[in-house]
Design a protein around this motif. Structure first.
Motif, PDB file in Angstrom:
ATOM      1  N   GLN A  32      74.119  30.549 -63.601  1.00  0.00           N
ATOM      2  CA  GLN A  32      74.730  31.409 -62.549  1.00  0.00           C
ATOM      3  C   GLN A  32      73.582  31.752 -61.823  1.00  0.00           C
ATOM      4  N   VAL A  33      72.560  32.000 -62.263  1.00  0.00           N
ATOM      5  CA  VAL A  33      71.327  32.551 -61.322  1.00  0.00           C
ATOM      6  C   VAL A  33      70.611  31.167 -60.778  1.00  0.00           C
ATOM      7  N   THR A  34      70.408  30.290 -61.498  1.00  0.00           N
ATOM      8  CA  THR A  34      69.678  29.119 -60.901  1.00  0.00           C
ATOM      9  C   THR A  34      70.383  28.173 -59.706  1.00  0.00           C
ATOM     10  N   SER A  35      71.833  28.322 -60.013  1.00  0.00           N
ATOM     11  CA  SER A  35      72.693  27.760 -59.215  1.00  0.00           C
ATOM     12  C   SER A  35      73.214  28.583 -57.919  1.00  0.00           C
ATOM     13  N   ALA A  36      72.767  29.832 -58.096  1.00  0.00           N
ATOM     14  CA  ALA A  36      73.265  30.922 -57.174  1.00  0.00           C
ATOM     15  C   ALA A  36      74.681  30.731 -56.989  1.00  0.00           C
ATOM     16  N   SER A  37      75.495  30.510 -57.886  1.00  0.00           N
ATOM     17  CA  SER A  37      77.036  30.454 -57.803  1.00  0.00           C
ATOM     18  C   SER A  37      77.557  31.135 -59.060  1.00  0.00           C
ATOM     19  N   ASP A  38      78.731  31.032 -59.389  1.00  0.00           N
ATOM     20  CA  ASP A  38      79.595  31.548 -60.417  1.00  0.00           C
ATOM     21  C   ASP A  38      79.399  30.806 -61.839  1.00  0.00           C
ATOM     22  N   TYR A  39      79.118  29.418 -61.660  1.00  0.00           N
ATOM     23  CA  TYR A  39      78.733  28.448 -62.716  1.00  0.00           C
ATOM     24  C   TYR A  39      78.339  27.439 -62.313  1.00  0.00           C
ATOM     25  N   ARG A  40      77.605  26.481 -63.258  1.00  0.00           N
ATOM     26  CA  ARG A  40      77.161  25.117 -62.845  1.00  0.00           C
ATOM     27  C   ARG A  40      77.759  24.002 -63.456  1.00  0.00           C
ATOM     28  N   THR A  41      78.202  22.940 -62.655  1.00  0.00           N
ATOM     29  CA  THR A  41      78.935  21.801 -63.191  1.00  0.00           C
ATOM     30  C   THR A  41      77.483  20.642 -63.687  1.00  0.00           C
ATOM     31  N   ILE A  42      77.755  20.208 -64.805  1.00  0.00           N
ATOM     32  CA  ILE A  42      76.624  19.370 -65.474  1.00  0.00           C
ATOM     33  C   ILE A  42      77.229  18.137 -65.947  1.00  0.00           C
ATOM     34  N   ALA A  43      76.318  17.104 -66.064  1.00  0.00           N
ATOM     35  CA  ALA A  43      76.788  15.874 -66.696  1.00  0.00           C
ATOM     36  C   ALA A  43      75.554  15.438 -67.395  1.00  0.00           C
ATOM     37  N   MET A  44      75.806  15.318 -68.643  1.00  0.00           N
ATOM     38  CA  MET A  44      74.715  15.006 -70.041  1.00  0.00           C
ATOM     39  C   MET A  44      74.801  13.346 -69.918  1.00  0.00           C
ATOM     40  N   VAL A  45      73.431  12.860 -69.890  1.00  0.00           N
ATOM     41  CA  VAL A  45      73.251  11.610 -69.840  1.00  0.00           C
ATOM     42  C   VAL A  45      72.260  11.367 -70.938  1.00  0.00           C
ATOM     43  N   SER A  46      72.360  10.084 -71.519  1.00  0.00           N
ATOM     44  CA  SER A  46      70.965   9.992 -72.690  1.00  0.00           C
ATOM     45  C   SER A  46      70.005   9.442 -71.813  1.00  0.00           C
ATOM     46  N   ALA A  47      68.849  10.007 -72.661  1.00  0.00           N
ATOM     47  CA  ALA A  47      67.527   9.690 -71.816  1.00  0.00           C
ATOM     48  C   ALA A  47      67.284   8.180 -71.659  1.00  0.00           C
ATOM     49  N   ASP A  48      67.795   7.335 -72.759  1.00  0.00           N
ATOM     50  CA  ASP A  48      67.567   5.975 -72.449  1.00  0.00           C
ATOM     51  C   ASP A  48      68.156   5.068 -71.316  1.00  0.00           C
ATOM     52  N   THR A  49      69.035   6.001 -70.860  1.00  0.00           N
ATOM     53  CA  THR A  49      69.819   5.241 -69.554  1.00  0.00           C
ATOM     54  C   THR A  49      69.409   6.216 -68.482  1.00  0.00           C
ATOM     55  N   PHE A  50      68.617   7.214 -68.312  1.00  0.00           N
ATOM     56  CA  PHE A  50      68.183   7.730 -66.986  1.00  0.00           C
ATOM     57  C   PHE A  50      66.945   7.300 -66.552  1.00  0.00           C
ATOM     58  N   ARG A  51      66.987   7.137 -65.174  1.00  0.00           N
ATOM     59  CA  ARG A  51      65.628   6.532 -64.572  1.00  0.00           C
ATOM     60  C   ARG A  51      65.622   6.886 -63.154  1.00  0.00           C
ATOM     61  N   LEU A  52      64.461   7.602 -62.885  1.00  0.00           N
ATOM     62  CA  LEU A  52      64.050   8.231 -62.011  1.00  0.00           C
ATOM     63  C   LEU A  52      63.737   7.051 -60.817  1.00  0.00           C
ATOM     64  N   THR A  53      64.116   6.923 -59.452  1.00  0.00           N
ATOM     65  CA  THR A  53      64.089   5.705 -58.744  1.00  0.00           C
ATOM     66  C   THR A  53      63.226   6.454 -57.449  1.00  0.00           C
ATOM     67  N   GLY A  54      63.056   7.515 -57.222  1.00  0.00           N
ATOM     68  CA  GLY A  54      62.455   7.898 -56.014  1.00  0.00           C
ATOM     69  C   GLY A  54      61.388   8.833 -56.439  1.00  0.00           C
ATOM     70  N   ALA A  55      60.970   9.839 -55.928  1.00  0.00           N
ATOM     71  CA  ALA A  55      60.093  10.836 -56.047  1.00  0.00           C
ATOM     72  C   ALA A  55      60.124  11.468 -57.442  1.00  0.00           C
ATOM     73  N   VAL A  56      59.113  12.045 -58.063  1.00  0.00           N
ATOM     74  CA  VAL A  56      59.118  12.778 -59.445  1.00  0.00           C
ATOM     75  C   VAL A  56      59.672  13.976 -58.983  1.00  0.00           C
ATOM     76  N   PRO A  57      60.658  14.679 -59.508  1.00  0.00           N
ATOM     77  CA  PRO A  57      60.677  16.243 -59.142  1.00  0.00           C
ATOM     78  C   PRO A  57      59.675  16.973 -59.740  1.00  0.00           C
ATOM     79  N   LYS A  58      59.829  18.363 -59.167  1.00  0.00           N
ATOM     80  CA  LYS A  58      58.660  19.432 -59.765  1.00  0.00           C
ATOM     81  C   LYS A  58      59.475  19.979 -60.900  1.00  0.00           C
ATOM     82  N   THR A  59      58.715  20.458 -61.730  1.00  0.00           N
ATOM     83  CA  THR A  59      59.446  21.065 -63.063  1.00  0.00           C
ATOM     84  C   THR A  59      58.946  22.287 -63.373  1.00  0.00           C
ATOM     85  N   TYR A  60      59.424  23.228 -64.300  1.00  0.00           N
ATOM     86  CA  TYR A  60      58.822  24.357 -64.830  1.00  0.00           C
ATOM     87  C   TYR A  60      59.820  24.666 -66.227  1.00  0.00           C
ATOM     88  N   ILE A  61      59.225  25.299 -66.952  1.00  0.00           N
ATOM     89  CA  ILE A  61      59.588  25.570 -68.332  1.00  0.00           C
ATOM     90  C   ILE A  61      60.288  27.065 -68.390  1.00  0.00           C
TER      91      ILE A  61
END
Length: 136
Positions: A32-61
């Motif tokens: 709710q907080v990180t989406s600034a909305s009532d909820y967030r819609t997510i899509a779970m994908v396996s790491a072995d199929t996920f591939r970044l094709t552009g800039a690397v995103p910034k991350t935090y833990i």
């Protein structure tokens, strides 16, 4: 299903294979907080199929409501959230932010989780299975 996606400014791009049954809504307070909305819609994908094709995103833990540590990734230029993942190296799954998926119109949510945290005015989404906390 093959999907592609990007942040708002187009710098961070990705591709993945997605099972449409793995698209859902998260009602946890962090989403709710990180989406600034009532909820967030997510899509779970396996790491072995996920591939970044552009800039690397910034991350935090951050520490999730569940107590688990989670990586949150976002575009450092436009601020769009891209995904969350466990801190495992490498993570097994990526929870993509469905709003960044180009094919999002064809991906209705199938489930809702952390419904115990849902805001009282947010009713069930048609066609979803609801779980109080996580998947049973």
């Amino acid at each position: 299903m093959h999907i592609s996606g990007s942040c708002h400014c187009g710098a961070v791009t990705y591709e993945a294979e997605l099972d449409p049954e793995k698209v859902g809504i998260c009602h946890c307070t962090d989403c709710q907080v990180t989406s600034a909305s009532d909820y967030r819609t997510i899509a779970m994908v396996s790491a072995d199929t996920f591939r970044l094709t552009g800039a690397v995103p910034k991350t935090y833990i951050k520490k999730a409501d569940s107590g688990n540590k989670r990586i949150l990734a976002f575009c450092e230029t436009c601020g769009s959230s891209i995904y969350s993942a466990a801190t495992d190296d490498p993570p097994e799954l990526y929870n993509l932010r469905a709003g960044t998926i180009h094919q999002r119109r064809d991906l209705p949510p199938r489930y809702e989780i952390w419904c115990n945290s849902a805001l009282p005015w947010v009713g069930p989404v048609t066609g979803t299975k609801r779980y109080g906390l996580q998947f049973v």
